[in-house]
Every structure is written in structure tokens, then in C-alpha cells.
Design a protein around this motif. Structure first.
Motif, PDB file in Angstrom:
ATOM      1  N   ALA A 378     112.895  -3.136 109.707  1.00 42.23           N
ATOM      2  CA  ALA A 378     112.964  -2.322 108.520  1.00 42.23           C
ATOM      3  C   ALA A 378     113.251  -2.991 107.293  1.00 42.23           C
ATOM      4  O   ALA A 378     112.659  -2.607 106.270  1.00 42.23           O
ATOM      5  CB  ALA A 378     114.003  -1.114 108.885  1.00 42.23           C
ATOM      6  N   ASP A 408     109.528   5.063 109.149  1.00 43.77           N
ATOM      7  CA  ASP A 408     108.346   4.704 108.570  1.00 43.77           C
ATOM      8  C   ASP A 408     107.407   4.659 109.772  1.00 43.77           C
ATOM      9  O   ASP A 408     107.646   3.887 110.508  1.00 43.77           O
ATOM     10  CB  ASP A 408     108.384   3.525 107.698  1.00 43.77           C
ATOM     11  N   THR A 410     104.614   3.473 109.967  1.00 42.25           N
ATOM     12  CA  THR A 410     103.893   2.215 109.852  1.00 42.25           C
ATOM     13  C   THR A 410     104.476   1.159 110.606  1.00 42.25           C
ATOM     14  O   THR A 410     103.998   0.006 110.919  1.00 42.25           O
ATOM     15  CB  THR A 410     103.446   1.823 108.501  1.00 42.25           C
TER      16      THR A 410
END
Length: 857
Positions: A378, A408, A410
Motif C-alpha cells: 500500500a 484499494d 486496484t
């Protein structure tokens, strides 16, 4: 981000600060360049420059010059120091120079010369494939089209092998292919062998123990056949930093140590490394109905002896031999004596005792590493997370993706797993993805420990002690390659060995790396290779020096047994079956089991034959690149496991039973009541069932029985018995005996390599309070190879010497209750429990007393 910033990410603003038990900053170094050698091929130099290598490092030139001048050379420097250039520069320069000179003058028959050839050997197919890709990049950058390079191994088709035999200048392969295919069929490889100029042995520190002895003899057979075709190749070896690389390389080749040029000074640049030892937190206390009634600490959890005071007059009846010294504390790199409160034992015992509370259960290393890996990804870091098992690699990758999905959506695709058993094309794709940055993180087994070129990583996480310091530094070397700074975090498993190491950094970080230990003269290994050599070409008396001083006696024995036939011209193999089939270099125990998707017939991967029962039994959950499959059937005769794609919320854990049965007592020596024995044993392992455990909390959902065949290893062992009167004389009660016997077993296994020229991983053992074949408490140490490998026999011959060294090593260790330096083992199947250091010391002392009494005067 630098190591300091990444460490701040892991410490989570101080919320995890107590988990970092030690932080060590290893300084960086500047690189020292050298000029390209005058003999180096100009096109290759241009190719290297096009790839960014304007000038080589000094150690690369030192090794390349030695190899070019005809000296066998070993290069033992750190991960990422550019060892490949050191061996490819002279090898490819020789090929290119020979290729130019091989163009004949049409009017002069004497101008016809063979093109030089090169053999490259690596311990894994993956490393050979990586080197092939690197060579293709180099030759492409150099604009050369006259060097033909190819891999050739067990996966290579017949047509491709024919092309390699007839045309390849550089052949990338492994020792297994040499043993089973190339050397037995040397006539068809005569072009390669007759022109052999260089042999490259990459990652040679991996050739240790029995495997190392096998590879050493394969190399002797290769050099012998090359000489018969008129070639005398120079051997260049690349190694991790090991103890005395010149001696190890010389032993591997069968030449005197002064004929090997060793390059150990690493002149490549290295960024600063931050090494962190990390212990996962204790789990929260139980919340059951009786939890509130339990004391927070058990005051008599573990009882240890209080170290002696400085004053000579103690007045409490304890002797110096009864007391144990305390290990030094290490906090933030500062070591010093740790005070321990005094106490007193039960009335009348004269003992000085103190209670040490046991730790509560801690979070698993894989769960902790998944958290840390998610935080680093991250934050934008590129990371490798090393795990101890294939299951661990899949588990860390899956848990990391789950953590990232909540942050997230993605980010999860940027994390994958990497392990043995994947298809070659899957591994190559993952390697390309992590190099290019399409992946930020791989959770991997030790499959990525060896020299596959993956650079530019910011951090390495290591879930559990990898077993050796060589492996530790190899894995750590993946962080901050190419001179960049890097972060390395060793996360302790819930194991006494790991716990000890993260609280004693000097044991993990300051001790010297291990030597590469193997014995090519081991008769159990040498005999089948002598047969293989005789099958390849009748073995002459003037060639025996190559195989060592034991060769003649072994050949005489093999002749008397009718295995070889003696003629005036030498020893001959006269049987129809291939002699190379008499031995397996790796002792793998059969071909891998293929895992096949039931519905489509698609090959998912492979599992080692020896572990197939535990990993792909019916009902097992098989994880492949994050996708879960449930095994429908295991067909051991066909070497196939059929599996169906299914999303499940659980994993499976196999359970098995292991027993050691005495088959034949070949030699026996009475030491008073103690019996010292050597003979054949059967070590039998059978998977009997499995548990389905919910993920991630590992709650047991169900238990299932399995009906799978037992696997038996017939091998040799040395063992000793301790009847009740011996245990009583040693002060070893029934409660203490299992730990004392277990600790004595571990320490014996750890010391035998000093006497038997083997590796700890070549041995196994068992300790039991009452063994059915002996009727008494018994400690076994056995060879871990079918038929035995001579290690247990050597231990038997040196019994009192071996046990004395074992006892002295335990006694000399300054720890209080046992540590990796004395009674803990990196390969214990019981998690190093139970262990009783003081009990083992008393028991071994008593046994040795009986041995001394029984010795002839």
C-alpha cells in the motif's frame, strides 16, 4: 521510499514498536570499477555497455582473468554482485574467438578447428531459464548472431535435444541431466565434449550433503569423459558467501585446493541495509467461561537453575556443574549481563531455582507477514516475502490481497504467490512481472532464493528462520540490489528456535556463515558412480585418482559381488540396465505427482512424490495462484491427482504417524546397562487423516480419516538405550525424560556432521521413552537416504567421541534452557518441544560414564 520510511510504515506510528526486538543498520559500500580486460570480445563489451555496464567491478575482472588464463575459479560474493558477468565474459569470448578461427581456409585442411563449447550447470531449471533470458539480452545488445545458446533438460523434446547436440555453443542444463542423459549417451554428445572449453557451476553452495557428493562425482565423470575426447575445460563456480569457498570448490571438482583461484572480496556497491528481528504479538487471552479464574501467570511455568554468584563460598550445596549461566541480553545492538532474581527450590534439595513464566501463544508468522506485506504494498514498495512452505506462500498472498481489497480495489492484483510446482511458463511470467513492476509483491518459497535475477526490490520479509545463515543472507540479499538501500525483516515463528534468535541477534546476524559440507568419498555414494563411470567408458587403473583413495577397494568389492567385471584393460559394466539408474542425485523418491483439473484435463502443477499423500490426498484443498481446488482422487500408481475448482473457506491439514522399526542389529556394544547399536531400520510414515480448518481463524470444522499406503524408508541408524536404572542415576524422572532424550537426539544430530562429513539435513532421528524393539528409552539417529549413506555407521564407530562432543557442546553453551547452538533444531517436526537441556546433559554424562567403564583398559 528508503528503509527508514518503510520501517516507519511497519511500526505503524509506534503501535507495533514492541514487536521489533532488534534493529541493525548494515552500512553500505562504494563500488570499485576496473577496466575491461584486453582479451574481452569487443562486441560483448559493447553489449554489456548497451545494457548499462560501462565498466565491470574489480572482483568480476579478477575472476574473469583467472578463468581466461586457464585456472579453475570460484567467485563467492553477495547476492546481486554480478557473478554472471564474471563467468560469461571469458566463456563467450572464447566461443566467439573460436567461432572466428573455426572458419577454414579452403586450401588448408589443418585450419579446420572445432568451435569451443560451454556447459552451464545450475541446481534448478528456473535458474537456467533465467540465465538463458539474460544471455539472449546480452547477445541481442551486442548484435552478435554467431553464438548459439539453448537449454537442455528433462523437459526438452527429442528434436530439440538433437539440435542442441549438433549445433549449440552454450548448453544450459543441470547435474541431473548430465547424470541420466548426457554422460551415459556421451557418444552422441561428442561434439560438445570434445570442444568443451568452460564448465560453469552456478550457485554451487546449494550442492551440499549427499546431493553435493553426488554432484561432485558427476563433475568427475564429466571431466574424465571430456579428457577422453581431448578437452580440458576450465571450471568457473559461483557461490553465495560461504566458509572457505576454495576448499569446497576443490572438493567438488576433485582437484587440490591450490589449483582453485578464490575471489571473495566483493567490490560491487551495496546500499545500506536495515535488518529487523520481529516477534509477532501475543494473542488475546481466552474468553471462555473459566478464563477469568485462571492466574495471569503460572509462577512455576518453567523452572531453571540460578546462575552462580561471583563469590566462591555459596553455602547452598550446589556445585558449579549444577548451575547454568544466563545468556546475555541484546537490545538495540547492546549486549550485557541480565540480572535474574534469586530463588530457592523445594526444602532439602539444596537447589537454587527460579520460575520463568511461559509466553502466551503468539500470532503466526504467516499472518503477521501478510499484514506487513499489505502495508508495504500500500505504501508503494516492491517486496518479496519468503515463507517456509508452499502452503505458506499461497496463504500469505491470499491474506495480503484480502487486506488490500479493503483499502484499494486496484491493489490486490499487484500481489501473487510463487513456488515450486507451478508450470515453467507461469514462473517465467511471474518473474517478468515482478521485474517490470506489474507486480509489487511475491510471496514465495525458497524457490526465489537462488540466482534468478530480480532487482530493484525495496524490502524482503522472511517468515521464520530459513534454516541456515547462508540462506538468510541469500534471501536478505534480494533487498536493495544494484546498490540501493533495502529493508529486511525476519519474523519469528512460534518456535523456541525462532524466539531465541530474535532475542539474541548475535546468533543470527554475527555468527559466520556455514561451510558447504559433503563427502565425495562416501562409499554409499561413490559405488554407484563408479559403476556409471565404467558403463560410460571402461574404468582404467590410471584414472582412479580422480575418484579418491577409496575407489580401488570399492571396485574390488563391486567385482567380487559380480556388479562389475575386471579385465586387464580396466573395469567394465556388463549389465543390460543403465548403471545411472542405480542412484538418484536428489533422493526425490519418484517422479512428481501431476495435479490435473478434473473437468478440463488442464495441468495445474506438480507435487513431490514424497509429499503427495499429505498435500493432494482426496479432500485436500490445493491452492494454485490464489485459486482453490478440492482434490477428488489421488492415483499414486499413475502419479496423478484430480482436482475440481471450488471456492472454499477452509484449508486442509494432514496428520500422520511415524515409527522407526529395528530390522537388523548388525553391530552391538554393551556399555554396562547401556546398549550401543548399529543396524538397519525402517522409518515408516503414513498419512492417516486430515482436518478441515476454517480460514483465517483455523477453527477445526471436521476431521476425516484416510486410507493411504504407508511409505517406508529402509536406511541405517545408530541408537543407544537407557534402561530405568540409567535414567534414575542421571536424575531424569519420567516427567523429564522425554525432553532430555529429545534434547540429546537434537544435539547428537547437530554434532555428527563434524565427524561424518555430512549435512544436518542428511540425517533424521527419533527419541522415545519406551521403544517396542528395545524395551527401553532409546535415541535413534538415522541416515535420511535409502539404504543409508554411511553417516550413522561413522557415528557408531566414533561413539564415545561423538557423545562426548555432544555433551561438551551442550555444557559449553551459555544459554539457560536450550538454544539453536545446543539442543534446538531448525528441522524439528515437533516444534522443538519438549526439550530439557539440563536433563540431556545429566543423561549423556551418565551414559558416557558407562562407556568409559566398558572401554578396554
Amino acid at each position: 521510499m528508503g528503509p527508514g520510511e518503510l520501517l516507519d510504515v511497519l511500526l505503524a506510528g509506534g503501535r507495533r514498536a514492541e514487536r521489533a526486538t532488534h534493529v541493525r543498520h548494515l552500512p553500505g559500500r562504494d563500488g570499485t570499477r576496473a577496466d575491461w580486460p584486453a582479451w574481452a570480445d569487443a562486441d560483448l563489451v559493447r553489449g554489456y555497455r548497451a545494457l548499462g555496464v560501462e565498466r565491470p567491478w574489480e572482483h568480476q575482472v579478477d575472476a574473469a582473468d583467472a578463468a581466461w588464463s586457464g585456472r579453475h575459479t570460484v567467485l563467492a560474493t553477495s547476492t546481486g554482485s554480478g557473478k554472471s558477468l564474471a563467468f560469461w565474459l571469458p566463456a563467450l569470448s572464447a566461443v566467439r574467438r573460436g567461432a572466428t578461427g573455426a572458419v577454414p581456409d579452403p586450401g588448408a585442411i589443418e585450419s579446420v578447428r572445432r568451435r569451443p563449447t560451454v556447459l552451464y550447470l545450475s541446481p534448478t531449471k528456473a535458474l537456467a531459464a533465467d540465465q538463458l533470458a539474460g544471455l539472449e539480452r546480452l547477445l541481442g545488445a551486442a548484435g552478435t548472431r554467431d553464438v548459439r545458446v539453448a537449454t537442455c533438460d528433462g523437459d526438452t523434446s527429442r528434436d530439440e535435444r538433437r539440435w542442441v547436440r549438433e549445433h549449440a555453443d552454450v548448453v544450459l542444463t543441470n547435474p541431473d541431466f548430465l547424470h541420466f542423459a548426457l554422460l551415459p549417451a556421451h557418444a552422441t554428445w561428442s561434439r560438445v565434449l570434445a570442444s568443451l572449453a568452460f564448465v560453469v557451476v552456478d550457485e554451487c553452495h546449494a550442492f551440499r550433503g549427499v546431493f553435493g557428493a553426488h554432484v561432485a562425482l558427476v563433475l568427475r565423470r564429466l571431466r574424465r569423459l571430456a579428457a577422453s575426447y581431448g578437452a580440458s575445460p576450465v571450471v568457473v563456480l559461483a557461490s553465495a558467501t560461504t566458509s572457505d569457498p576454495a576448499a569446497s570448490a576443490a572438493r567438488l571438482l576433485g582437484v587440490p585446493a591450490d589449483e582453485v583461484h578464490a575471489v571473495t572480496a566483493d567490490t560491487s556497491p551495496a546500499g545500506r541495509k536495515t535488518v529487523v528481528l520481529w516477534q509477532p504479538p501475543e494473542l488475546p487471552g481466552g474468553d471462555g467461561p473459566w478464563a477469568s479464574l485462571l492466574p495471569a501467570e503460572d509462577p512455576w511455568a518453567t523452572v531453571v537453575a540460578v546462575p552462580p554468584r561471583d563469590d566462591a563460598a555459596r553455602g547452598d550445596g550446589a556445585t558449579a556443574e549444577d548451575a547454568q549461566t544466563d545468556p546475555t541480553a541484546a537490545d538495540g545492538g547492546q549486549a550485557g549481563p541480565r540480572a535474574r532474581p534469586e530463588g530457592s527450590g523445594p526444602l532439602g534439595t539444596g537447589e537454587r531455582l527460579v520460575a520463568v513464566p511461559q509466553d502466551r501463544p503468539r500470532r503466526t508468522a504467516t499472518a503477521e507477514v501478510a499484514d506487513l506485506l499489505a502495508d508495504l504494498v500500500a505504501a508503494g514498495a516492491r517486496v518479496l516475502a519468503f515463507t517456509r512452505s508452499r502452503r505458506g506462500a499461497e496463504s500469505v498472498a491470499a491474506a495480503t490481497r484480502d487486506h488490500l481489497a479493503a483499502v484499494d480495489p486496484t491493489l490486490p492484483p499487484l500481489v501473487s504467490s510463487y513456488r515450486g510446482g507451478y508450470l515453467p511458463e507461469e514462473r517465467r511470467a511471474l518473474e517478468r512481472a515482478i521485474r517490470s513492476g506489474h507486480l509489487r509483491a511475491l510471496a514465495t518459497t525458497s524457490a526465489l532464493e537462488l540466482g534468478v535475477d530480480i532487482s530493484g526490490l525495496d524490502a524482503v520479509l522472511i517468515a521464520g528462520w530459513p534454516g541456515t545463515r547462508v540462506s538468510l543472507w541469500q534471501q536478505a540479499g534480494r533487498a536493495g540490489r544494484a546498490g540501493a538501500d533495502g529493508l529486511v525483516v525476519l519474523v519469528a515463528r512460534e518456535d523456541p528456535l525462532d524466539t531465541y534468535l530474535v532475542h539474541h541477534p548475535e546468533a543470527a546476524l554475527d555468527a559466520p556463515v556455514e561451510a558447504t559440507v559433503f563427502d565425495p568419498g562416501n562409499p554409499y555414494v561413490l559405488a554407484p558412480h563408479l559403476c556409471a563411470a565404467a558403463a560410460e567408458r571402461p574404468l582404467r587403473a590410471d584414472e582412479l585418482d580422480l575418484f579418491g583413495p577409496r575407489a580401488l577397494d570399492l571396485l574390488t568389492e563391486l567385482t567380487e559381488r559380480g556388479i562389475l567385471r575386471r579385465r586387464t584393460s580396466g573395469w567394465y559394466w556388463t549389465h543390460a540396465e543403465p548403471a545411472s539408474r542405480m542412484t538418484d542425485l536428489r533422493g526425490a523418491g519418484g517422479d512428481p505427482v501431476r495435479v490435473v483439473e478434473t473437468a478440463t484435463g488442464r495441468l495445474l502443477g506438480t507435487v513431490d512424490a514424497a509429499s503427495a499423500d499429505a498435500k493432494v490426498h482426496p479432500g485436500a484443498v490445493y491452492v494454485h495462484l490464489g485459486a482453490t481446488y478440492v482434490v477428488d482422487a489421488l492415483h499414486l500408481d499413475d502419479g496423478v491427482a484430480l482436482a475440481t475448482r471450488r471456492d472454499v473457506d477452509h484449508g486442509t491439514w494432514a496428520s500422520w504417524i511415524t515409527s522407526t522399526t529395528v530390522v537388523d542389529v548388525e553391530r552391538e556394544v554393551p556399555w554396562g546397562p547401556v546398549t550401543w547399536c548399529y543396524g538397519q531400520v525402517d522409518v515408516t510414515t503414513q498419512v492417516v487423516g486430515y482436518q478441515r480448518r476454517r480460514i483465517p481463524d483455523l477453527q477445526v470444522l471436521s476431521t476425516h480419516e484416510l486410507d493411504l499406503p504407508a511409505r517406508t524408508l529402509r536406511t541405517t541408524a545408530v541408537w543407544w538405550t537407557a534402561p530405568p536404572e540409567v535414567l534414575e542415576a542421571a536424575g531424569v524422572t519420567l516427567e523429564v525424560a522425554p525432553g532430555a532424550l529429545h534434547a540429546a537426539e537434537h544435539a547428537s544430530i547437530g554434532l555428527l556432521p563434524l565427524l561424518a562429513t555430512c549435512d544436518r539435513w542428511d540425517l533424521g532421528g527419533l527419541s522415545t521413552l519406551v521403544h517396542p524393539d528395545t524395551g527401553h528409552a532409546t535415541v535413534f539417529v538415522h541416515d535420511g537416504h535409502p539404504g543409508g549413506a554411511g553417516f550413522a555407521e561413522r557415528g557408531f564407530e566414533l561413539g564415545p567421541v561423538w557423545l562426548t562432543a555432544t555433551r561438551d557442546a551442550i555444557a559449553a553453551c551459555p544459554c539457560a534452557t536450550g538454544c539453536p547452538a545446543c539442543v534446538q533444531s531448525p528441522k524439528c517436526g515437533n516444534g522443538n518441544e519438549p526439550l530439557d537441556k539440563s536433563g540431556a546433559l545429566r543423561l549423556l554424562t551418565t551414559v558416557l560414564g558407562h562407556a568409559a567403564d566398558a572401554a578396554p583398559s
